[in-house]
Design a protein around this motif. Structure first.
Motif, PDB file in Angstrom:
ATOM      1  N   TRP A 154      77.239  31.538   8.739  1.00 60.06           N
ATOM      2  CA  TRP A 154      77.285  32.955   9.103  1.00 60.06           C
ATOM      3  C   TRP A 154      76.018  33.658   8.657  1.00 60.06           C
ATOM      4  CZ3 TRP A 154      81.252  34.651  12.080  1.00 60.06           C
ATOM      5  CH2 TRP A 154      82.329  33.768  12.221  1.00 60.06           C
ATOM      6  N   ASP A 155      75.584  34.626   9.462  1.00 59.06           N
ATOM      7  CA  ASP A 155      74.413  35.410   9.096  1.00 59.06           C
ATOM      8  C   ASP A 155      74.656  36.223   7.837  1.00 59.06           C
ATOM      9  OD1 ASP A 155      72.806  34.560  11.216  1.00 59.06           O
ATOM     10  OD2 ASP A 155      73.467  36.191  12.520  1.00 59.06           O
ATOM     11  N   SER A 156      75.879  36.729   7.704  1.00 60.88           N
ATOM     12  CA  SER A 156      76.197  37.556   6.534  1.00 60.88           C
ATOM     13  C   SER A 156      77.684  37.475   6.236  1.00 60.88           C
ATOM     14  CB  SER A 156      75.813  39.022   6.796  1.00 60.88           C
ATOM     15  OG  SER A 156      76.696  39.590   7.754  1.00 60.88           O
ATOM     16  N   PHE A 198      81.190  34.007  18.252  1.00 59.16           N
ATOM     17  CA  PHE A 198      81.477  35.283  17.606  1.00 59.16           C
ATOM     18  C   PHE A 198      80.193  35.781  16.936  1.00 59.16           C
ATOM     19  CE2 PHE A 198      83.252  38.349  14.732  1.00 59.16           C
ATOM     20  CZ  PHE A 198      84.331  38.863  15.443  1.00 59.16           C
ATOM     21  N   LYS A 199      79.966  37.070  17.001  1.00 61.46           N
ATOM     22  CA  LYS A 199      78.739  37.652  16.444  1.00 61.46           C
ATOM     23  C   LYS A 199      78.536  37.219  14.986  1.00 61.46           C
ATOM     24  CE  LYS A 199      76.355  42.047  15.691  1.00 61.46           C
ATOM     25  NZ  LYS A 199      75.958  41.818  14.328  1.00 61.46           N
ATOM     26  N   GLY A 200      77.382  36.636  14.715  1.00 65.15           N
ATOM     27  CA  GLY A 200      77.023  36.238  13.355  1.00 65.15           C
ATOM     28  C   GLY A 200      77.292  34.788  13.041  1.00 65.15           C
ATOM     29  N   CYS A 201      78.076  34.092  13.858  1.00 67.18           N
ATOM     30  CA  CYS A 201      78.353  32.671  13.608  1.00 67.18           C
ATOM     31  C   CYS A 201      77.215  31.845  14.194  1.00 67.18           C
ATOM     32  CB  CYS A 201      79.682  32.259  14.233  1.00 67.18           C
ATOM     33  SG  CYS A 201      80.116  30.533  13.887  1.00 67.18           S
ATOM     34  N   ARG A 202      76.607  31.006  13.365  1.00 67.27           N
ATOM     35  CA  ARG A 202      75.453  30.206  13.791  1.00 67.27           C
ATOM     36  C   ARG A 202      75.787  28.728  13.980  1.00 67.27           C
ATOM     37  NH1 ARG A 202      73.439  33.868  16.067  1.00 67.27           N
ATOM     38  NH2 ARG A 202      72.719  35.620  14.858  1.00 67.27           N
ATOM     39  N   LEU A 203      76.894  28.277  13.387  1.00 66.71           N
ATOM     40  CA  LEU A 203      77.261  26.868  13.496  1.00 66.71           C
ATOM     41  C   LEU A 203      78.741  26.746  13.205  1.00 66.71           C
ATOM     42  CD1 LEU A 203      75.783  23.727  13.127  1.00 66.71           C
ATOM     43  CD2 LEU A 203      77.008  24.078  10.995  1.00 66.71           C
ATOM     44  N   LEU A 204      79.400  25.855  13.914  1.00 68.90           N
ATOM     45  CA  LEU A 204      80.808  25.556  13.646  1.00 68.90           C
ATOM     46  C   LEU A 204      80.987  24.053  13.748  1.00 68.90           C
ATOM     47  CD1 LEU A 204      83.774  26.448  13.213  1.00 68.90           C
ATOM     48  CD2 LEU A 204      83.974  26.524  15.724  1.00 68.90           C
ATOM     49  N   GLU A 205      81.552  23.459  12.708  1.00 73.72           N
ATOM     50  CA  GLU A 205      81.812  22.023  12.702  1.00 73.72           C
ATOM     51  C   GLU A 205      83.212  21.765  12.191  1.00 73.72           C
ATOM     52  OE1 GLU A 205      77.452  20.091  11.923  1.00 73.72           O
ATOM     53  OE2 GLU A 205      78.499  20.843  10.145  1.00 73.72           O
ATOM     54  N   LEU A 206      83.809  20.693  12.682  1.00 78.62           N
ATOM     55  CA  LEU A 206      85.123  20.255  12.228  1.00 78.62           C
ATOM     56  C   LEU A 206      84.995  18.820  11.755  1.00 78.62           C
ATOM     57  CD1 LEU A 206      88.227  20.780  12.020  1.00 78.62           C
ATOM     58  CD2 LEU A 206      88.405  19.787  14.318  1.00 78.62           C
ATOM     59  N   TYR A 207      85.490  18.553  10.557  1.00 70.66           N
ATOM     60  CA  TYR A 207      85.462  17.218   9.972  1.00 70.66           C
ATOM     61  C   TYR A 207      86.887  16.771   9.678  1.00 70.66           C
ATOM     62  CZ  TYR A 207      80.547  18.236   9.064  1.00 70.66           C
ATOM     63  OH  TYR A 207      79.226  18.562   9.200  1.00 70.66           O
ATOM     64  N   ARG A 208      87.081  15.454   9.697  1.00 64.61           N
ATOM     65  CA  ARG A 208      88.378  14.865   9.358  1.00 64.61           C
ATOM     66  C   ARG A 208      88.191  13.873   8.229  1.00 64.61           C
ATOM     67  NH1 ARG A 208      92.467  12.408  13.898  1.00 64.61           N
ATOM     68  NH2 ARG A 208      94.369  12.649  12.657  1.00 64.61           N
ATOM     69  N   ASP A 209      89.023  14.002   7.206  1.00 60.92           N
ATOM     70  CA  ASP A 209      88.943  13.100   6.056  1.00 60.92           C
ATOM     71  C   ASP A 209      89.267  11.673   6.504  1.00 60.92           C
ATOM     72  OD1 ASP A 209      90.169  11.657   3.603  1.00 60.92           O
ATOM     73  OD2 ASP A 209      89.179  13.412   2.743  1.00 60.92           O
ATOM     74  N   LYS A 210      88.458  10.715   6.083  1.00 60.02           N
ATOM     75  CA  LYS A 210      88.662   9.331   6.484  1.00 60.02           C
ATOM     76  C   LYS A 210      89.866   8.689   5.804  1.00 60.02           C
ATOM     77  CE  LYS A 210      85.027   6.818   7.799  1.00 60.02           C
ATOM     78  NZ  LYS A 210      85.293   6.923   9.213  1.00 60.02           N
ATOM     79  N   ALA A 211      90.144   9.071   4.573  1.00 61.76           N
ATOM     80  CA  ALA A 211      91.255   8.471   3.837  1.00 61.76           C
ATOM     81  C   ALA A 211      92.580   9.194   4.107  1.00 61.76           C
ATOM     82  CB  ALA A 211      90.954   8.465   2.343  1.00 61.76           C
ATOM     83  N   ASN A 212      92.535  10.514   4.156  1.00 58.00           N
ATOM     84  CA  ASN A 212      93.733  11.331   4.413  1.00 58.00           C
ATOM     85  C   ASN A 212      93.550  11.997   5.770  1.00 58.00           C
ATOM     86  OD1 ASN A 212      94.931  10.890   1.782  1.00 58.00           O
ATOM     87  ND2 ASN A 212      93.265  12.151   1.009  1.00 58.00           N
ATOM     88  N   THR A 213      93.945  11.312   6.826  1.00 55.70           N
ATOM     89  CA  THR A 213      93.600  11.748   8.175  1.00 55.70           C
ATOM     90  C   THR A 213      94.335  13.007   8.636  1.00 55.70           C
ATOM     91  OG1 THR A 213      95.202  10.191   9.112  1.00 55.70           O
ATOM     92  CG2 THR A 213      92.899   9.440   8.902  1.00 55.70           C
TER      93      THR A 213
END
Length: 98
Positions: free
Chosen positions: A56-58, A32-47
């Motif tokens: 985002w650029d702006s 999508f215009k302006g998105c420079r990075l997308l990451e997904l994380y999962r909590d180790k204790a509360n899965t």
């Protein structure tokens, strides 16, 4: 550039549905215009707790995404799996060491 962090908590029986939907949509979000990075994380204790990090650029680029049909469709298919209210933060990156 700024960072958007979103905490998402899911019904444990619906996590696979969420992950499948995320897998199908991740490239559309990232491209999508302006998105420079997308990451997904999962909590180790509360899965059942996940975090998305997006750069985002702006703030306007993020707002354009949040008002897009893409986001509306993704959100409609994601919020049905929540077991708690999502939380979101918009932050400025101060330091990054790679």
């Amino acid at each position: 550039m700024f960072v958007r962090i979103v905490k998402l908590s899911f019904d444990p029986t619906k996590i696979d549905n969420f992950l499948s939907n995320f897998e199908n949509q991740k490239n559309s979000i990232r491209n999508f215009k302006g998105c420079r990075l997308l990451e997904l994380y999962r909590d180790k204790a509360n899965t059942n707790v996940f975090f998305t990090y997006s750069y985002w650029d702006s703030e306007q680029d993020l707002e354009n995404y949040r008002n897009s049909d893409l986001f509306k469709g993704i959100w409609a298919n994601t919020k049905i799996y929540f077991n708690d209210k999502p939380l979101a933060w918009s932050v400025d990156k101060v330091v990054s060491l790679l």
